[in-house]
Each structure stands twice: as C-alpha cells, then as structure tokens.
Design a protein around this motif. Structure first.
Motif, PDB file in Angstrom:
ATOM      1  N   ARG A  68      11.955  45.024  53.967  1.00 45.50           N
ATOM      2  CA  ARG A  68      13.147  44.789  53.145  1.00 45.50           C
ATOM      3  C   ARG A  68      13.782  43.438  53.472  1.00 45.50           C
ATOM      4  O   ARG A  68      14.986  43.270  53.360  1.00 45.50           O
ATOM      5  N   GLN A  69      12.971  42.468  53.850  1.00 43.88           N
ATOM      6  CA  GLN A  69      13.490  41.185  54.294  1.00 43.88           C
ATOM      7  C   GLN A  69      13.117  40.050  53.346  1.00 43.88           C
ATOM      8  O   GLN A  69      12.079  40.095  52.678  1.00 43.88           O
ATOM      9  N   ILE A  70      13.974  39.043  53.341  1.00 40.54           N
ATOM     10  CA  ILE A  70      13.670  37.765  52.712  1.00 40.54           C
ATOM     11  C   ILE A  70      13.616  36.754  53.856  1.00 40.54           C
ATOM     12  O   ILE A  70      14.567  36.649  54.652  1.00 40.54           O
ATOM     13  N   ALA A  71      12.499  36.045  53.975  1.00 43.49           N
ATOM     14  CA  ALA A  71      12.291  35.173  55.133  1.00 43.49           C
ATOM     15  C   ALA A  71      11.760  33.817  54.696  1.00 43.49           C
ATOM     16  O   ALA A  71      11.084  33.698  53.664  1.00 43.49           O
ATOM     17  N   LYS A  72      12.058  32.809  55.481  1.00 46.64           N
ATOM     18  CA  LYS A  72      11.548  31.455  55.239  1.00 46.64           C
ATOM     19  C   LYS A  72      10.447  31.136  56.239  1.00 46.64           C
ATOM     20  O   LYS A  72      10.583  31.383  57.436  1.00 46.64           O
ATOM     21  N   VAL A  73       9.332  30.589  55.720  1.00 46.92           N
ATOM     22  CA  VAL A  73       8.271  30.052  56.563  1.00 46.92           C
ATOM     23  C   VAL A  73       8.392  28.534  56.476  1.00 46.92           C
ATOM     24  O   VAL A  73       8.183  27.945  55.410  1.00 46.92           O
ATOM     25  N   THR A  74       8.758  27.898  57.572  1.00 45.88           N
ATOM     26  CA  THR A  74       9.027  26.462  57.562  1.00 45.88           C
ATOM     27  C   THR A  74       7.734  25.655  57.611  1.00 45.88           C
ATOM     28  O   THR A  74       6.649  26.192  57.856  1.00 45.88           O
ATOM     29  N   ARG A  75       7.855  24.360  57.411  1.00 41.69           N
ATOM     30  CA  ARG A  75       6.698  23.471  57.509  1.00 41.69           C
ATOM     31  C   ARG A  75       6.080  23.527  58.896  1.00 41.69           C
ATOM     32  O   ARG A  75       4.885  23.288  59.063  1.00 41.69           O
ATOM     33  N   ARG A  77       5.736  26.168  60.491  1.00 39.43           N
ATOM     34  CA  ARG A  77       5.149  27.502  60.563  1.00 39.43           C
ATOM     35  C   ARG A  77       5.992  28.494  61.356  1.00 39.43           C
ATOM     36  O   ARG A  77       5.494  29.484  61.885  1.00 39.43           O
ATOM     37  N   ARG A  78       7.283  28.228  61.419  1.00 31.56           N
ATOM     38  CA  ARG A  78       8.197  29.183  62.025  1.00 31.56           C
ATOM     39  C   ARG A  78       8.689  30.153  60.952  1.00 31.56           C
ATOM     40  O   ARG A  78       8.864  29.769  59.794  1.00 31.56           O
ATOM     41  N   ILE A  79       8.928  31.387  61.344  1.00 35.60           N
ATOM     42  CA  ILE A  79       9.411  32.414  60.427  1.00 35.60           C
ATOM     43  C   ILE A  79      10.867  32.721  60.752  1.00 35.60           C
ATOM     44  O   ILE A  79      11.200  33.075  61.887  1.00 35.60           O
ATOM     45  N   ARG A  80      11.747  32.553  59.760  1.00 33.18           N
ATOM     46  CA  ARG A  80      13.173  32.817  59.961  1.00 33.18           C
ATOM     47  C   ARG A  80      13.661  33.791  58.891  1.00 33.18           C
ATOM     48  O   ARG A  80      13.543  33.511  57.702  1.00 33.18           O
ATOM     49  N   VAL A  81      14.186  34.934  59.313  1.00 33.92           N
ATOM     50  CA  VAL A  81      14.696  35.934  58.375  1.00 33.92           C
ATOM     51  C   VAL A  81      16.032  35.444  57.814  1.00 33.92           C
ATOM     52  O   VAL A  81      16.961  35.144  58.568  1.00 33.92           O
ATOM     53  N   LEU A  82      16.111  35.362  56.480  1.00 35.74           N
ATOM     54  CA  LEU A  82      17.326  34.909  55.816  1.00 35.74           C
ATOM     55  C   LEU A  82      18.269  36.063  55.497  1.00 35.74           C
ATOM     56  O   LEU A  82      19.489  35.903  55.532  1.00 35.74           O
ATOM     57  N   ALA A  83      17.699  37.215  55.168  1.00 36.34           N
ATOM     58  CA  ALA A  83      18.529  38.370  54.800  1.00 36.34           C
ATOM     59  C   ALA A  83      17.683  39.632  54.860  1.00 36.34           C
ATOM     60  O   ALA A  83      16.454  39.583  54.717  1.00 36.34           O
ATOM     61  N   ASP A 109      20.300  25.552  42.776  1.00 36.02           N
ATOM     62  CA  ASP A 109      21.274  25.362  43.854  1.00 36.02           C
ATOM     63  C   ASP A 109      20.892  26.107  45.131  1.00 36.02           C
ATOM     64  O   ASP A 109      21.646  26.099  46.109  1.00 36.02           O
ATOM     65  N   GLY A 110      19.718  26.746  45.137  1.00 37.88           N
ATOM     66  CA  GLY A 110      19.243  27.437  46.313  1.00 37.88           C
ATOM     67  C   GLY A 110      19.562  28.916  46.368  1.00 37.88           C
ATOM     68  O   GLY A 110      19.092  29.623  47.277  1.00 37.88           O
ATOM     69  N   THR A 111      20.341  29.414  45.422  1.00 41.10           N
ATOM     70  CA  THR A 111      20.639  30.848  45.384  1.00 41.10           C
ATOM     71  C   THR A 111      19.348  31.637  45.155  1.00 41.10           C
ATOM     72  O   THR A 111      18.520  31.260  44.322  1.00 41.10           O
ATOM     73  N   LEU A 112      19.181  32.711  45.897  1.00 39.80           N
ATOM     74  CA  LEU A 112      17.995  33.556  45.778  1.00 39.80           C
ATOM     75  C   LEU A 112      18.345  34.867  45.078  1.00 39.80           C
ATOM     76  O   LEU A 112      19.442  35.417  45.275  1.00 39.80           O
ATOM     77  N   TYR A 113      17.411  35.340  44.276  1.00 35.99           N
ATOM     78  CA  TYR A 113      17.537  36.632  43.592  1.00 35.99           C
ATOM     79  C   TYR A 113      16.298  37.451  43.928  1.00 35.99           C
ATOM     80  O   TYR A 113      15.177  36.926  43.926  1.00 35.99           O
ATOM     81  N   ARG A 127      21.523  39.380  44.937  1.00 32.73           N
ATOM     82  CA  ARG A 127      21.702  37.929  45.076  1.00 32.73           C
ATOM     83  C   ARG A 127      22.011  37.574  46.529  1.00 32.73           C
ATOM     84  O   ARG A 127      22.766  38.273  47.211  1.00 32.73           O
ATOM     85  N   ILE A 128      21.403  36.464  46.991  1.00 35.05           N
ATOM     86  CA  ILE A 128      21.634  35.954  48.340  1.00 35.05           C
ATOM     87  C   ILE A 128      22.124  34.518  48.206  1.00 35.05           C
ATOM     88  O   ILE A 128      21.403  33.662  47.680  1.00 35.05           O
ATOM     89  N   PRO A 129      23.341  34.214  48.608  1.00 35.63           N
ATOM     90  CA  PRO A 129      23.878  32.854  48.444  1.00 35.63           C
ATOM     91  C   PRO A 129      23.033  31.815  49.166  1.00 35.63           C
ATOM     92  O   PRO A 129      22.439  32.088  50.212  1.00 35.63           O
ATOM     93  N   ALA A 130      22.999  30.614  48.616  1.00 39.04           N
ATOM     94  CA  ALA A 130      22.232  29.527  49.226  1.00 39.04           C
ATOM     95  C   ALA A 130      22.741  29.205  50.621  1.00 39.04           C
ATOM     96  O   ALA A 130      21.969  28.815  51.506  1.00 39.04           O
ATOM     97  N   SER A 131      24.024  29.372  50.839  1.00 42.87           N
ATOM     98  CA  SER A 131      24.621  29.077  52.138  1.00 42.87           C
ATOM     99  C   SER A 131      24.459  30.220  53.132  1.00 42.87           C
ATOM    100  O   SER A 131      24.901  30.122  54.279  1.00 42.87           O
ATOM    101  N   GLY A 132      23.843  31.303  52.693  1.00 43.57           N
ATOM    102  CA  GLY A 132      23.664  32.465  53.552  1.00 43.57           C
ATOM    103  C   GLY A 132      24.728  33.516  53.283  1.00 43.57           C
ATOM    104  O   GLY A 132      25.655  33.328  52.490  1.00 43.57           O
ATOM    105  N   GLY A 133      24.607  34.634  53.941  1.00 46.81           N
ATOM    106  CA  GLY A 133      25.557  35.720  53.735  1.00 46.81           C
ATOM    107  C   GLY A 133      24.847  36.996  53.360  1.00 46.81           C
ATOM    108  O   GLY A 133      23.622  37.034  53.201  1.00 46.81           O
TER     109      GLY A 133
END
Length: 325
Positions: A68-75, A77-83, A109-113, A127-133
């Motif tokens: 149930r996660q939304i995560a970023k895989v960076t250039r 190759r690090r994995i960071r859970v956003l929400a 604007d970076g907002t995720l759905y 919805r997940i704000p671009a600034s986090g939350g």
C-alpha cells in the motif's frame, strides 16, 4: 491473462494500455537496447511494483501494491517511501481480497494520484501533495470494483480510472468529487468464462482519446473524447496480446510498448496493429506490469506475481526516434 494470486502477501494483476498511429522514421539498430536491472525489491515486504511514472531527473515513482505504498526509486537506486495508504482492517476487494495500491498518475506540479482498492468505502482515487503529507481520498469508487489503471488529462482537468471488474472507465474531476461512468461494457468487460475476469486494465490519454487495454481479451482499445467530453465508440486497435497490462507511448506517434505480464515480455505494437517482442525473461523481466519513459530511457517494473522471484525495475535505451522530453 493476468491472474490474481491468493497468498500471504497478495497483489493484484496489473494493467496495461497502448496503441498505434504513425510509423517510426527509418534508422538502424534495435528499437530497445541495453536492458539491465537497476533495482531489486523485497517480495516479502510487499514491494510488488504495480504502476509507475517517470520524473525528468531520472527517478521513478512506483506503487508497491501489496505494501500500500508509493515510493521513489532515485537515480542512485535508493528507495524512499513517499506515502502509505491507510490500512483497511477488513478488506473485501474483489479477486484480490486485500487492500492494494494500483494505478498512478503525476501532475505537472508533482501532485500524485493513486487508485486504492479495498472492497470498502476507502476504494477510490487518493491524492498525495507534491510537497508531501498524508494521502487524501478525493473520490470514492464502487467497492465491488477494482480501479486499476489511472490516467490524467490536465487540459480537461479530469482523471480516468479503468475498473477491471466492472468493465468501466470512470471519469473524475481533478479537484475530486463524484465519479461518472464515462465508458462501460462491451469491449471493456472481462471474459465471463475465465476464473478471474480481468477486463479493462491499463489506461492512457493520447491525442484526444483514451486508450485502454483489456487483459482477458488481449486487446488495445482507443476511445475518442468528443468536444463535450463524452466518450465515443471504442475502437479495437490491436489484438493477440494475452495478459496485456500497462503500456506507454514512447514517442509522439501511436506506437505503443506494452507489458505482457504472463509471458514475461514487452511488446512493441505498431500503428497497423502488428506487434513483436522487444524484451523478455532473458533481459530480467519477472512478470512485467508497467512502463515509463523519460527521454530515451525506458523503465519496466516487474512485480513477480506469478514467478515469486525477483520483483525489480529494469532500465533500457530507446532508439532515438522514440525520444521525447
């Protein structure tokens, strides 16, 4: 076609969509080259990548469906859970029987759905704000459905969600609110004789049309968007794509790259509906579910739903005529 598994960590079948239009300019070399796995995920932790979007800096954002996660895989190759979407104590999701994060879309604007399926009132678009939350539910969808693929049309200010169980494309205002059954039935339905019945799956907005895949039928559909925003008649643009899941338009033409989850392949679908394999299990695919493009970089996520081995993120190089900003 995709099949939903029943196991300790359950993940849903993925979704794909794609299509066709103009032939590429002539050039030498393969359409897709230099495939290599850039990230391996933890199956036991529910890191089964269902859908993703690419960012301009070379990172990708994925939904880990079972976690149930939304995560970023960076250039790097690090994995960071956003929400993390809120837990559901008694999930009743059709086919899956668990709460799962599915389709993903990103605004300029970076907002995720993200689509969330639980079989309860939490089923819908979040919805997940671009600034986090904290994630916020902006639209409720029928709990007896499975909202799978998700597409964003910022010009019209709407989101489209493909429901794999109800054979429906839902249209929702970008600001949130009451969903409309924009297109339904017929070519969007799953096959009743199958055990699971996974119909409409992947979805994209492309050239004044909504493109949708049907996993059961192995088809790619184009649904025109009329001037008033209503849906035209669905047109079958390609067939013979069993288990087709998510897809991407690698350039500005109607050529599509589509993930075939059960055969561990990525297919290139041409404007005339013909198609061929450009990536396979030998390249590291393990039940590919989704694709994303940034410039000449192609990303393919594999969720290992059936293989139960090595969910991962693969990166490859597209031939120059596909490149887009």
């Amino acid at each position: 076609m995709p099949r939903f598994l029943r196991r300790a960590v359950v993940a849903p079948a993925a979704f794909a969509i794609g299509l066709i239009a103009a032939a590429p300019a002539a050039s030498s070399g393969p359409d897709v080259s230099n495939p290599h796995v850039i990230a391996h995920f933890d199956l036991a932790a529910g890191q089964t990548p269902e859908n993703m979007v690419a960012e301009r800096n070379g990172s990708v954002v994925v939904t880990f469906s079972a976690a149930r996660q939304i995560a970023k895989v960076t250039r790097e190759r690090r994995i960071r859970v956003l929400a993390t979407l809120p837990a559901e104590s008694r999930p009743r999701t059709p086919l899956v029987h668990d709460a799962v994060a599915l389709g993903l879309a990103r605004a300029e604007d970076g907002t995720l759905y993200v689509n969330y399926a639980t079989g309860t009132a939490k089923t819908g678009i979040w919805r997940i704000p671009a600034s986090g939350g904290a994630p916020e539910q902006i639209a409720a969808l029928p709990p007896d459905g499975v909202p799978n693929g998700l597409a964003l049309d910022e010009r019209r200010g709407v989101l489209y969600a493909a429901d794999s169980v109800l054979g429906t494309v839902w249209r929702v205002p970008l600001a949130g609110g009451t969903p409309t059954a924009w297109a339904a039935g017929g070519a969007l339905d799953g096959l009743p004789q199958t055990a699971d019945g996974v119909g409409a799956n992947g979805i994209k907005v492309h050239k004044d049309a909504v493109w949708v895949t049907n996993s059961d039928r192995g088809t790619l559909l184009r649904i025109p968007v009329a001037e008033d925003g209503s849906a035209g008649a669905a047109e079958e643009r390609a067939s013979g794509l069993p288990g087709v899941d998510d897809f991407v338009f690698p350039g500005h033409s109607d050529i599509v790259l589509a993930a075939l989850i059960t055969s561990n392949e990525v297919a290139l679908v041409r404007p005339d509906g013909t198609h061929g394999t450009v990536l396979g299990v030998q390249d590291g695919l393990s039940n590919p579910t989704s694709l994303a493009v940034s410039g000449q970089d192609l990303f393919v996520a594999s969720d290992a739903y059936f293989t139960q081995r090595d969910p991962n993120l693969l990166k490859a190089r597209l031939r120059a005529h596909f490149a887009r900003p």
